[in-house]
Design an enzyme around this catalytic site. Structure first.
Site, PDB file in Angstrom:
ATOM      1  N   GLU A  77       0.848  -1.192   0.000  1.00  0.00           N
ATOM      2  CA  GLU A  77       0.000   0.000   0.000  1.00  0.00           C
ATOM      3  C   GLU A  77       0.884   1.244   0.000  1.00  0.00           C
ATOM      4  OE1 GLU A  77      -3.346   0.315  -0.412  1.00  0.00           O
ATOM      5  OE2 GLU A  77      -2.446   2.279  -0.671  1.00  0.00           O
ATOM      6  N   LYS A 111       8.222  -1.614  -2.580  1.00  0.00           N
ATOM      7  CA  LYS A 111       7.624  -0.818  -1.502  1.00  0.00           C
ATOM      8  C   LYS A 111       8.723  -0.226  -0.613  1.00  0.00           C
ATOM      9  CE  LYS A 111       5.171   1.030   1.483  1.00  0.00           C
ATOM     10  NZ  LYS A 111       3.931   1.285   2.043  1.00  0.00           N
ATOM     11  N   CYS A 118       6.476   4.514   8.829  1.00  0.00           N
ATOM     12  CA  CYS A 118       7.052   3.755   7.710  1.00  0.00           C
ATOM     13  C   CYS A 118       8.494   4.081   7.364  1.00  0.00           C
ATOM     14  CB  CYS A 118       6.188   3.958   6.472  1.00  0.00           C
ATOM     15  SG  CYS A 118       4.601   3.183   6.658  1.00  0.00           S
TER      16      CYS A 118
END
Ligand code: UDX
Ligand code: UDX
Length: 463
Positions: free
Chosen positions: A162, A221, A277
Protein backbone atom coordinates in the site's frame (compact mmCIF):
# COMPACT_ATOMS: atom_id res chain seq x y z
CA UNK A 1 -12.50 -15.47 -11.16
CA UNK A 2 -14.83 -12.83 -9.68
CA UNK A 3 -14.31 -12.38 -5.95
CA UNK A 4 -17.42 -11.82 -3.83
CA UNK A 5 -16.07 -11.90 -0.28
CA UNK A 6 -12.84 -10.59 1.18
CA UNK A 7 -11.51 -9.92 4.65
CA UNK A 8 -8.59 -8.01 6.08
CA UNK A 9 -6.70 -8.87 9.25
CA UNK A 10 -5.56 -5.62 10.89
CA UNK A 11 -7.93 -2.66 11.21
CA UNK A 12 -5.20 -0.01 11.52
CA UNK A 13 -4.17 3.01 9.49
CA UNK A 14 -3.69 0.87 6.38
CA UNK A 15 -6.30 -1.90 6.74
CA UNK A 16 -9.19 0.35 7.82
CA UNK A 17 -9.12 3.04 5.10
CA UNK A 18 -8.09 0.62 2.32
CA UNK A 19 -10.94 -1.78 3.01
CA UNK A 20 -13.44 1.05 3.44
CA UNK A 21 -12.58 2.32 -0.06
CA UNK A 22 -12.72 -1.17 -1.61
CA UNK A 23 -16.16 -1.63 -0.03
CA UNK A 24 -17.33 1.75 -1.31
CA UNK A 25 -16.12 1.15 -4.86
CA UNK A 26 -17.18 -2.52 -5.02
CA UNK A 27 -20.70 -2.80 -3.55
CA UNK A 28 -20.89 -6.35 -4.93
CA UNK A 29 -18.08 -7.51 -2.61
CA UNK A 30 -18.64 -8.34 1.06
CA UNK A 31 -15.75 -6.78 3.04
CA UNK A 32 -14.95 -7.86 6.62
CA UNK A 33 -12.31 -5.92 8.52
CA UNK A 34 -10.90 -7.83 11.48
CA UNK A 35 -8.71 -7.07 14.44
CA UNK A 36 -7.68 -8.77 17.68
CA UNK A 37 -8.15 -5.45 19.46
CA UNK A 38 -11.75 -5.21 20.65
CA UNK A 39 -11.60 -1.50 21.51
CA UNK A 40 -10.41 -0.73 17.99
CA UNK A 41 -13.27 -2.68 16.41
CA UNK A 42 -15.80 -1.04 18.76
CA UNK A 43 -14.46 2.34 17.68
CA UNK A 44 -14.81 1.41 13.97
CA UNK A 45 -18.43 0.45 14.74
CA UNK A 46 -19.12 3.60 16.73
CA UNK A 47 -22.34 5.37 15.75
CA UNK A 48 -20.56 8.70 16.24
CA UNK A 49 -18.29 8.92 13.19
CA UNK A 50 -15.99 11.29 15.09
CA UNK A 51 -14.92 8.33 17.19
CA UNK A 52 -13.40 6.23 14.40
CA UNK A 53 -9.95 5.05 15.56
CA UNK A 54 -8.22 6.58 12.55
CA UNK A 55 -8.64 10.23 11.60
CA UNK A 56 -8.36 10.82 7.85
CA UNK A 57 -10.08 13.55 5.85
CA UNK A 58 -13.00 11.94 3.97
CA UNK A 59 -12.80 8.61 5.80
CA UNK A 60 -15.94 9.03 7.91
CA UNK A 61 -18.03 9.76 4.79
CA UNK A 62 -16.75 6.57 3.13
CA UNK A 63 -17.40 4.50 6.26
CA UNK A 64 -20.83 6.05 6.63
CA UNK A 65 -21.82 5.00 3.10
CA UNK A 66 -20.50 1.44 3.16
CA UNK A 67 -20.69 0.30 6.80
CA UNK A 68 -23.54 -2.11 7.40
CA UNK A 69 -24.08 -2.44 3.62
CA UNK A 70 -21.04 -4.45 2.54
CA UNK A 71 -18.45 -3.22 5.05
CA UNK A 72 -18.27 -4.87 8.47
CA UNK A 73 -15.82 -4.57 11.36
CA UNK A 74 -15.46 -7.45 13.80
CA UNK A 75 -13.26 -9.47 16.15
CA UNK A 76 -14.63 -12.68 14.77
CA UNK A 77 -11.46 -13.44 12.84
CA UNK A 78 -11.71 -17.22 12.30
CA UNK A 79 -15.27 -17.15 11.01
CA UNK A 80 -14.54 -14.32 8.54
CA UNK A 81 -11.38 -16.01 7.23
CA UNK A 82 -13.27 -19.16 6.41
CA UNK A 83 -16.06 -17.25 4.63
CA UNK A 84 -13.66 -15.20 2.47
CA UNK A 85 -12.17 -16.05 -0.91
CA UNK A 86 -9.41 -13.46 -0.52
CA UNK A 87 -7.65 -12.50 2.75
CA UNK A 88 -5.56 -9.35 3.14
CA UNK A 89 -2.91 -9.21 5.87
CA UNK A 90 -2.45 -5.64 7.15
CA UNK A 91 -1.07 -6.21 10.62
CA UNK A 92 1.76 -4.07 11.88
CA UNK A 93 5.38 -5.01 11.16
CA UNK A 94 7.38 -2.90 13.62
CA UNK A 95 11.15 -2.79 13.90
CA UNK A 96 12.36 -5.72 16.04
CA UNK A 97 13.10 -4.83 19.64
CA UNK A 98 14.77 -8.14 20.55
CA UNK A 99 17.03 -10.91 19.26
CA UNK A 100 18.70 -11.18 15.85
CA UNK A 101 18.21 -7.99 13.83
CA UNK A 102 17.14 -6.00 16.92
CA UNK A 103 16.71 -2.30 16.08
CA UNK A 104 16.71 -2.87 12.30
CA UNK A 105 14.88 -5.94 10.96
CA UNK A 106 11.09 -6.01 10.64
CA UNK A 107 9.33 -8.03 13.32
CA UNK A 108 7.27 -10.57 11.43
CA UNK A 109 5.72 -12.31 14.40
CA UNK A 110 2.22 -10.91 13.73
CA UNK A 111 2.39 -11.81 10.03
CA UNK A 112 3.47 -15.34 10.92
CA UNK A 113 0.68 -15.64 13.49
CA UNK A 114 -1.84 -14.57 10.85
CA UNK A 115 -0.50 -17.08 8.31
CA UNK A 116 -0.67 -19.90 10.86
CA UNK A 117 -4.20 -18.95 11.78
CA UNK A 118 -5.31 -18.78 8.14
CA UNK A 119 -3.77 -22.23 7.55
CA UNK A 120 -5.59 -23.61 10.57
CA UNK A 121 -9.11 -22.32 9.99
CA UNK A 122 -9.45 -22.30 6.18
CA UNK A 123 -11.62 -25.04 4.73
CA UNK A 124 -11.61 -23.82 1.11
CA UNK A 125 -8.96 -22.44 -1.30
CA UNK A 126 -7.86 -18.86 -0.62
CA UNK A 127 -5.87 -16.04 -2.12
CA UNK A 128 -3.73 -14.42 0.60
CA UNK A 129 -2.62 -10.85 -0.05
CA UNK A 130 0.29 -9.20 1.80
CA UNK A 131 -0.69 -5.58 2.41
CA UNK A 132 1.76 -4.99 5.25
CA UNK A 133 5.21 -3.80 4.20
CA UNK A 134 7.45 -6.82 4.40
CA UNK A 135 11.06 -7.76 3.71
CA UNK A 136 11.79 -9.33 0.34
CA UNK A 137 10.94 -13.02 0.18
CA UNK A 138 8.46 -12.93 3.08
CA UNK A 139 5.81 -14.28 0.74
CA UNK A 140 7.90 -17.43 0.48
CA UNK A 141 7.75 -17.90 4.26
CA UNK A 142 4.02 -17.14 4.31
CA UNK A 143 3.46 -19.65 1.49
CA UNK A 144 5.44 -22.35 3.36
CA UNK A 145 3.38 -21.83 6.51
CA UNK A 146 0.11 -21.88 4.56
CA UNK A 147 1.16 -25.02 2.70
CA UNK A 148 1.57 -26.79 6.04
CA UNK A 149 -2.22 -26.65 6.44
CA UNK A 150 -3.69 -30.07 7.07
CA UNK A 151 -7.09 -29.16 5.60
CA UNK A 152 -6.17 -29.98 1.98
CA UNK A 153 -6.62 -26.34 1.04
CA UNK A 154 -4.66 -24.51 -1.70
CA UNK A 155 -3.29 -21.00 -1.13
CA UNK A 156 -1.93 -18.41 -3.56
CA UNK A 157 0.09 -15.58 -2.03
CA UNK A 158 0.18 -12.11 -3.61
CA UNK A 159 2.12 -9.01 -2.61
CA UNK A 160 0.06 -5.83 -2.92
CA UNK A 161 1.91 -3.12 -0.97
CA UNK A 162 0.00 0.00 0.00
CA UNK A 163 1.42 3.39 -0.99
CA UNK A 164 -1.14 5.64 0.71
CA UNK A 165 0.20 8.47 2.85
CA UNK A 166 -1.52 9.37 6.09
CA UNK A 167 -3.56 12.55 6.02
CA UNK A 168 -4.33 11.99 2.34
CA UNK A 169 -5.22 8.28 2.55
CA UNK A 170 -8.66 8.56 0.98
CA UNK A 171 -7.48 10.82 -1.83
CA UNK A 172 -4.54 8.47 -2.48
CA UNK A 173 -6.80 5.41 -2.50
CA UNK A 174 -9.32 7.03 -4.86
CA UNK A 175 -6.64 8.13 -7.29
CA UNK A 176 -3.53 6.01 -6.86
CA UNK A 177 -0.41 6.76 -8.94
CA UNK A 178 -0.16 3.00 -9.31
CA UNK A 179 -1.43 -0.23 -7.80
CA UNK A 180 1.30 -2.83 -7.56
CA UNK A 181 0.46 -6.54 -7.55
CA UNK A 182 3.14 -9.20 -7.34
CA UNK A 183 2.36 -12.88 -7.80
CA UNK A 184 3.81 -16.21 -8.82
CA UNK A 185 4.03 -16.76 -12.55
CA UNK A 186 2.27 -20.15 -12.25
CA UNK A 187 -1.18 -20.97 -13.65
CA UNK A 188 -2.95 -20.42 -10.31
CA UNK A 189 -0.68 -17.45 -9.48
CA UNK A 190 -1.82 -15.72 -12.65
CA UNK A 191 -5.49 -16.40 -11.84
CA UNK A 192 -4.95 -14.91 -8.36
CA UNK A 193 -3.29 -11.80 -9.84
CA UNK A 194 -6.15 -11.25 -12.26
CA UNK A 195 -8.72 -11.66 -9.47
CA UNK A 196 -7.09 -8.80 -7.55
CA UNK A 197 -6.65 -6.71 -10.72
CA UNK A 198 -10.38 -7.15 -11.29
CA UNK A 199 -11.18 -5.69 -7.86
CA UNK A 200 -9.03 -2.57 -8.33
CA UNK A 201 -10.20 -2.04 -11.91
CA UNK A 202 -13.59 -1.05 -10.46
CA UNK A 203 -12.08 2.42 -10.01
CA UNK A 204 -8.38 2.42 -10.97
CA UNK A 205 -7.55 2.75 -14.71
CA UNK A 206 -6.08 -0.54 -15.89
CA UNK A 207 -2.86 1.08 -17.15
CA UNK A 208 -2.11 2.13 -13.56
CA UNK A 209 -2.23 -1.45 -12.28
CA UNK A 210 1.27 -2.86 -12.57
CA UNK A 211 1.80 -6.58 -12.10
CA UNK A 212 5.21 -8.06 -11.28
CA UNK A 213 6.74 -11.08 -9.62
CA UNK A 214 6.29 -11.27 -5.84
CA UNK A 215 9.82 -10.30 -4.88
CA UNK A 216 9.83 -7.17 -7.06
CA UNK A 217 6.57 -6.01 -5.47
CA UNK A 218 7.89 -6.57 -1.94
CA UNK A 219 11.17 -4.79 -2.66
CA UNK A 220 9.56 -1.90 -4.57
CA UNK A 221 7.62 -0.82 -1.50
CA UNK A 222 10.78 -0.56 0.61
CA UNK A 223 12.61 1.22 -2.20
CA UNK A 224 9.80 3.74 -2.83
CA UNK A 225 9.82 4.73 0.85
CA UNK A 226 13.62 4.84 0.93
CA UNK A 227 13.73 7.16 -2.12
CA UNK A 228 11.11 9.49 -0.64
CA UNK A 229 12.89 9.68 2.71
CA UNK A 230 16.22 10.16 0.94
CA UNK A 231 14.92 13.32 -0.74
CA UNK A 232 13.93 14.75 2.65
CA UNK A 233 17.30 13.92 4.20
CA UNK A 234 19.03 15.40 1.17
CA UNK A 235 17.25 18.75 1.48
CA UNK A 236 17.58 18.69 5.28
CA UNK A 237 21.34 18.25 4.98
CA UNK A 238 21.35 21.30 2.71
CA UNK A 239 19.27 23.25 5.25
CA UNK A 240 22.21 23.10 7.67
CA UNK A 241 24.47 24.44 4.94
CA UNK A 242 21.98 27.23 4.17
CA UNK A 243 21.93 28.36 7.77
CA UNK A 244 25.66 29.03 7.77
CA UNK A 245 25.95 30.48 4.28
CA UNK A 246 22.95 32.80 4.08
CA UNK A 247 21.25 30.80 1.33
CA UNK A 248 17.54 30.09 1.83
CA UNK A 249 16.58 26.42 1.70
CA UNK A 250 13.12 27.17 0.26
CA UNK A 251 14.68 29.05 -2.62
CA UNK A 252 17.26 26.32 -3.19
CA UNK A 253 14.53 23.63 -3.14
CA UNK A 254 12.40 25.61 -5.59
CA UNK A 255 15.31 26.23 -7.94
CA UNK A 256 16.41 22.59 -7.85
CA UNK A 257 12.86 21.25 -8.12
CA UNK A 258 12.16 23.31 -11.25
CA UNK A 259 14.41 20.90 -13.11
CA UNK A 260 11.86 18.46 -14.47
CA UNK A 261 14.38 15.64 -14.11
CA UNK A 262 14.42 16.24 -10.35
CA UNK A 263 10.84 17.39 -9.77
CA UNK A 264 9.53 19.57 -6.94
CA UNK A 265 7.84 17.06 -4.61
CA UNK A 266 9.23 15.89 -1.26
CA UNK A 267 11.77 18.68 -1.09
CA UNK A 268 10.28 20.48 1.88
CA UNK A 269 12.90 20.92 4.55
CA UNK A 270 11.65 20.08 8.04
CA UNK A 271 12.54 19.25 11.61
CA UNK A 272 12.87 15.65 10.32
CA UNK A 273 10.60 13.03 8.86
CA UNK A 274 8.48 10.82 11.10
CA UNK A 275 5.71 8.30 10.65
CA UNK A 276 5.47 4.58 11.05
CA UNK A 277 7.05 3.75 7.71
CA UNK A 278 10.13 5.68 6.58
CA UNK A 279 12.51 4.85 9.41
CA UNK A 280 11.24 1.30 9.83
CA UNK A 281 11.45 0.49 6.13
CA UNK A 282 14.90 2.02 5.62
CA UNK A 283 16.25 0.20 8.68
CA UNK A 284 14.80 -2.94 7.18
CA UNK A 285 16.54 -2.26 3.86
CA UNK A 286 19.78 -1.54 5.74
CA UNK A 287 19.44 -4.85 7.57
CA UNK A 288 18.62 -6.87 4.46
CA UNK A 289 21.61 -5.43 2.55
CA UNK A 290 23.92 -6.01 5.50
CA UNK A 291 22.79 -9.57 6.03
CA UNK A 292 23.41 -10.28 2.34
CA UNK A 293 26.98 -8.97 2.68
CA UNK A 294 26.25 -5.73 0.77
CA UNK A 295 27.86 -3.43 3.33
CA UNK A 296 28.30 -0.38 1.08
CA UNK A 297 24.64 -0.54 0.06
CA UNK A 298 23.63 -0.88 3.70
CA UNK A 299 25.76 2.08 4.80
CA UNK A 300 24.49 4.22 1.92
CA UNK A 301 20.87 3.94 3.07
CA UNK A 302 21.79 4.21 6.74
CA UNK A 303 22.98 7.77 6.06
CA UNK A 304 19.36 8.78 5.34
CA UNK A 305 18.47 7.85 8.94
CA UNK A 306 21.60 9.47 10.36
CA UNK A 307 20.81 12.82 8.71
CA UNK A 308 17.24 12.60 10.01
CA UNK A 309 18.45 12.05 13.58
CA UNK A 310 20.95 14.89 13.14
CA UNK A 311 18.18 17.23 11.97
CA UNK A 312 15.96 16.56 15.00
CA UNK A 313 18.91 17.07 17.37
CA UNK A 314 20.06 20.17 15.53
CA UNK A 315 16.61 21.73 15.93
CA UNK A 316 16.43 20.99 19.67
CA UNK A 317 19.93 22.39 20.24
CA UNK A 318 19.11 25.49 18.23
CA UNK A 319 16.37 26.16 20.78
CA UNK A 320 18.60 25.43 23.75
CA UNK A 321 21.52 27.52 22.45
CA UNK A 322 19.35 30.49 21.62
CA UNK A 323 17.96 30.42 25.16
CA UNK A 324 21.51 31.10 26.38
CA UNK A 325 22.38 27.42 26.62
CA UNK A 326 19.97 27.00 29.51
CA UNK A 327 16.40 25.71 29.38
CA UNK A 328 16.27 24.48 32.94
CA UNK A 329 12.92 25.42 34.49
CA UNK A 330 11.97 27.25 31.27
CA UNK A 331 8.77 26.39 29.45
CA UNK A 332 8.84 25.68 25.74
CA UNK A 333 5.63 25.32 23.78
CA UNK A 334 5.41 22.84 20.95
CA UNK A 335 2.82 23.49 18.26
CA UNK A 336 2.00 20.06 16.90
CA UNK A 337 2.79 16.53 18.03
CA UNK A 338 1.52 14.48 15.03
CA UNK A 339 4.21 13.39 12.56
CA UNK A 340 2.49 15.47 9.83
CA UNK A 341 -0.67 17.54 9.48
CA UNK A 342 -4.18 16.10 9.10
CA UNK A 343 -3.54 12.94 11.10
CA UNK A 344 -3.78 11.87 14.75
CA UNK A 345 -0.81 9.54 14.25
CA UNK A 346 2.36 10.41 16.17
CA UNK A 347 4.46 7.33 15.52
CA UNK A 348 8.16 8.34 15.18
CA UNK A 349 7.14 12.00 15.16
CA UNK A 350 10.04 14.46 15.44
CA UNK A 351 8.08 15.98 18.35
CA UNK A 352 8.92 13.01 20.56
CA UNK A 353 12.67 13.37 20.09
CA UNK A 354 12.72 17.16 20.30
CA UNK A 355 10.63 17.09 23.50
CA UNK A 356 12.83 14.37 24.97
CA UNK A 357 16.03 16.35 24.39
CA UNK A 358 14.52 19.51 25.81
CA UNK A 359 13.27 17.67 28.90
CA UNK A 360 16.70 16.08 29.31
CA UNK A 361 18.05 19.60 29.54
CA UNK A 362 15.56 20.59 32.23
CA UNK A 363 12.79 22.23 30.17
CA UNK A 364 9.06 21.98 30.77
CA UNK A 365 7.04 21.23 27.64
CA UNK A 366 3.55 22.51 26.86
CA UNK A 367 1.96 21.10 23.73
CA UNK A 368 -0.97 22.02 21.58
CA UNK A 369 -1.98 19.57 18.85
CA UNK A 370 -5.47 19.60 17.33
CA UNK A 371 -5.68 15.78 17.14
CA UNK A 372 -3.20 14.00 19.39
CA UNK A 373 -4.23 13.31 22.99
CA UNK A 374 -2.03 13.96 26.03
CA UNK A 375 -2.24 10.27 26.86
CA UNK A 376 -0.68 9.44 23.47
CA UNK A 377 2.08 12.05 23.90
CA UNK A 378 3.04 10.57 27.26
CA UNK A 379 2.95 7.04 25.86
CA UNK A 380 5.30 8.15 23.07
CA UNK A 381 7.74 9.65 25.58
CA UNK A 382 7.54 6.67 27.92
CA UNK A 383 8.51 4.37 25.06
CA UNK A 384 11.92 6.06 24.84
CA UNK A 385 12.69 4.88 28.40
CA UNK A 386 14.64 8.06 29.09
CA UNK A 387 13.06 8.59 32.51
CA UNK A 388 10.15 7.35 34.62
CA UNK A 389 6.53 7.85 33.52
CA UNK A 390 6.00 10.07 36.58
CA UNK A 391 8.86 12.33 35.49
CA UNK A 392 7.43 12.54 31.97
CA UNK A 393 4.03 13.47 33.43
CA UNK A 394 5.61 16.30 35.39
CA UNK A 395 7.64 17.51 32.39
CA UNK A 396 4.94 17.53 29.69
CA UNK A 397 1.40 18.92 29.59
CA UNK A 398 -1.00 19.19 26.72
CA UNK A 399 -3.61 21.93 26.34
CA UNK A 400 -6.93 22.06 24.56
CA UNK A 401 -6.31 25.55 23.17
CA UNK A 402 -3.17 27.17 21.86
CA UNK A 403 -3.27 30.31 23.99
CA UNK A 404 -3.22 28.33 27.25
CA UNK A 405 -0.29 26.34 25.88
CA UNK A 406 1.69 29.56 25.36
CA UNK A 407 1.16 31.27 28.71
CA UNK A 408 4.49 32.04 30.40
CA UNK A 409 6.50 30.19 27.80
CA UNK A 410 9.96 31.25 26.59
CA UNK A 411 9.65 29.97 23.03
CA UNK A 412 7.31 28.40 20.52
CA UNK A 413 8.56 25.53 18.36
CA UNK A 414 6.47 24.49 15.36
CA UNK A 415 6.83 20.76 14.87
CA UNK A 416 3.81 19.88 12.71
CA UNK A 417 2.64 21.90 9.71
CA UNK A 418 -1.06 22.15 10.75
CA UNK A 419 -2.63 24.88 8.59
CA UNK A 420 -4.34 26.54 11.55
CA UNK A 421 -0.98 27.57 13.07
CA UNK A 422 -0.52 30.13 10.28
CA UNK A 423 -3.74 31.93 11.21
CA UNK A 424 -3.21 32.14 14.96
CA UNK A 425 -3.29 35.45 16.77
CA UNK A 426 0.49 35.83 16.86
CA UNK A 427 0.17 39.33 18.32
CA UNK A 428 -1.59 37.86 21.33
CA UNK A 429 0.96 35.06 21.56
CA UNK A 430 3.75 37.65 21.60
CA UNK A 431 2.13 39.42 24.55
CA UNK A 432 2.01 36.35 26.76
CA UNK A 433 5.49 34.94 26.06
CA UNK A 434 8.52 35.71 28.23
CA UNK A 435 10.74 38.23 26.41
CA UNK A 436 12.75 38.05 24.25
CA UNK A 437 9.97 35.99 22.64
CA UNK A 438 11.23 33.38 20.21
CA UNK A 439 9.67 31.28 17.48
CA UNK A 440 11.38 28.24 15.96
CA UNK A 441 9.64 27.24 12.78
CA UNK A 442 10.49 23.59 12.13
CA UNK A 443 8.23 23.50 9.08
CA UNK A 444 8.84 26.84 7.37
CA UNK A 445 5.14 27.72 7.47
CA UNK A 446 5.21 31.21 8.99
CA UNK A 447 5.86 34.50 7.27
CA UNK A 448 9.21 35.66 8.65
CA UNK A 449 8.53 39.35 8.13
CA UNK A 450 5.10 39.22 9.79
CA UNK A 451 6.53 37.39 12.83
CA UNK A 452 9.59 39.61 13.15
CA UNK A 453 7.48 42.77 12.79
CA UNK A 454 5.51 41.68 15.86
CA UNK A 455 8.77 41.65 17.83
CA UNK A 456 9.61 37.96 17.88
CA UNK A 457 13.08 36.55 17.34
CA UNK A 458 12.51 34.12 14.50
CA UNK A 459 14.41 31.02 13.50
CA UNK A 460 13.40 28.88 10.53
CA UNK A 461 14.94 25.65 9.28
CA UNK A 462 17.42 26.49 6.52
CA UNK A 463 16.69 30.21 6.65
C1 UDX B 1 0.55 -0.95 8.44
C2 UDX B 1 1.37 -2.18 8.20
O1 UDX B 1 0.75 -2.81 7.19
C3 UDX B 1 2.82 -1.92 8.06
O2 UDX B 1 3.50 -3.00 7.54
C4 UDX B 1 3.09 -0.76 7.20
O3 UDX B 1 4.47 -0.52 7.15
C5 UDX B 1 2.38 0.43 7.77
O4 UDX B 1 1.07 0.19 7.83
P1 UDX B 1 -0.70 0.17 10.28
O5 UDX B 1 -2.01 -0.08 9.63
O6 UDX B 1 -0.16 1.55 10.28
O7 UDX B 1 0.41 -0.79 9.69
O8 UDX B 1 -0.60 -0.46 11.71
P2 UDX B 1 -1.60 -0.35 12.92
O9 UDX B 1 -2.36 0.92 12.83
O10 UDX B 1 -0.78 -0.67 14.12
O11 UDX B 1 -2.63 -1.54 12.62
C6 UDX B 1 -2.36 -2.89 12.70
C7 UDX B 1 -3.54 -3.57 13.36
O12 UDX B 1 -3.35 -4.98 13.28
C8 UDX B 1 -3.75 -3.24 14.83
O13 UDX B 1 -5.03 -2.71 15.03
C9 UDX B 1 -3.58 -4.60 15.55
O14 UDX B 1 -4.44 -4.75 16.66
C10 UDX B 1 -3.91 -5.57 14.44
N1 UDX B 1 -3.34 -6.91 14.65
C11 UDX B 1 -2.04 -7.08 14.91
C12 UDX B 1 -4.18 -8.01 14.54
O15 UDX B 1 -5.38 -7.89 14.32
N2 UDX B 1 -3.64 -9.26 14.69
C13 UDX B 1 -2.33 -9.46 14.97
O16 UDX B 1 -1.90 -10.60 15.10
C14 UDX B 1 -1.51 -8.33 15.09
C1 UDX C 1 4.80 7.40 3.54
C2 UDX C 1 4.75 7.30 2.00
O1 UDX C 1 4.59 8.62 1.45
C3 UDX C 1 3.62 6.38 1.55
O2 UDX C 1 3.67 6.22 0.16
C4 UDX C 1 3.79 5.04 2.24
O3 UDX C 1 2.71 4.18 1.90
C5 UDX C 1 3.84 5.20 3.74
O4 UDX C 1 4.89 6.10 4.09
P1 UDX C 1 3.42 8.72 5.36
O5 UDX C 1 4.51 8.31 6.29
O6 UDX C 1 2.01 8.49 5.76
O7 UDX C 1 3.59 8.02 3.94
O8 UDX C 1 3.55 10.30 5.07
P2 UDX C 1 4.47 11.20 4.14
O9 UDX C 1 3.62 12.23 3.54
O10 UDX C 1 5.31 10.41 3.22
O11 UDX C 1 5.40 11.94 5.19
C6 UDX C 1 6.38 11.27 5.96
C7 UDX C 1 7.18 12.26 6.78
O12 UDX C 1 8.01 13.06 5.93
C8 UDX C 1 6.32 13.25 7.56
O13 UDX C 1 6.89 13.47 8.84
C9 UDX C 1 6.37 14.51 6.72
O14 UDX C 1 6.14 15.68 7.46
C10 UDX C 1 7.81 14.44 6.22
N1 UDX C 1 8.05 15.21 4.97
C11 UDX C 1 7.39 14.90 3.83
C12 UDX C 1 9.01 16.24 4.97
O15 UDX C 1 9.64 16.53 6.00
N2 UDX C 1 9.24 16.91 3.80
C13 UDX C 1 8.58 16.62 2.63
O16 UDX C 1 8.87 17.27 1.60
C14 UDX C 1 7.63 15.58 2.66
Amino acid sequence: MKIKSICCIGAGYVGGPTMAVIALKCPHIQVNVLDVNKDRIDAWNSSDLNNLPVFEPGLSEVVNQARGRNLFFSNNIDEAIDKSEMIFIAVNTPTKTYGEGKGQAADLKFVELCARNIAKVSKSDKIVVEKSTLPVRTAEAVQTILDSSENGVKFDVLSNPEFLAEGTAIKDLFKSDRVLIGGQQTESGKIAISALVEIYSNWIPIEKIYTTNVWSAELSKLVANAFLAQRISSINSISALCEVTGADVNEVATAVGMDSRIGNKFLKSSVGFGGSCFQKDILNLVYIAKSLGLHEVSEYWNQVIKINDYQKKRFAFKIINSLFGNVSEKTITLFGWAFKKDTNDSRESAAIYVANLLIENGAKICVYDPRVTEQQMLLDLDKLNSRSSEENRIALSSFSNYIDACNGSSAIAIITEWDEFKDYDWEQIYKILIKPAKVFDGRNILNKKMIEDLGFEFYAIGG
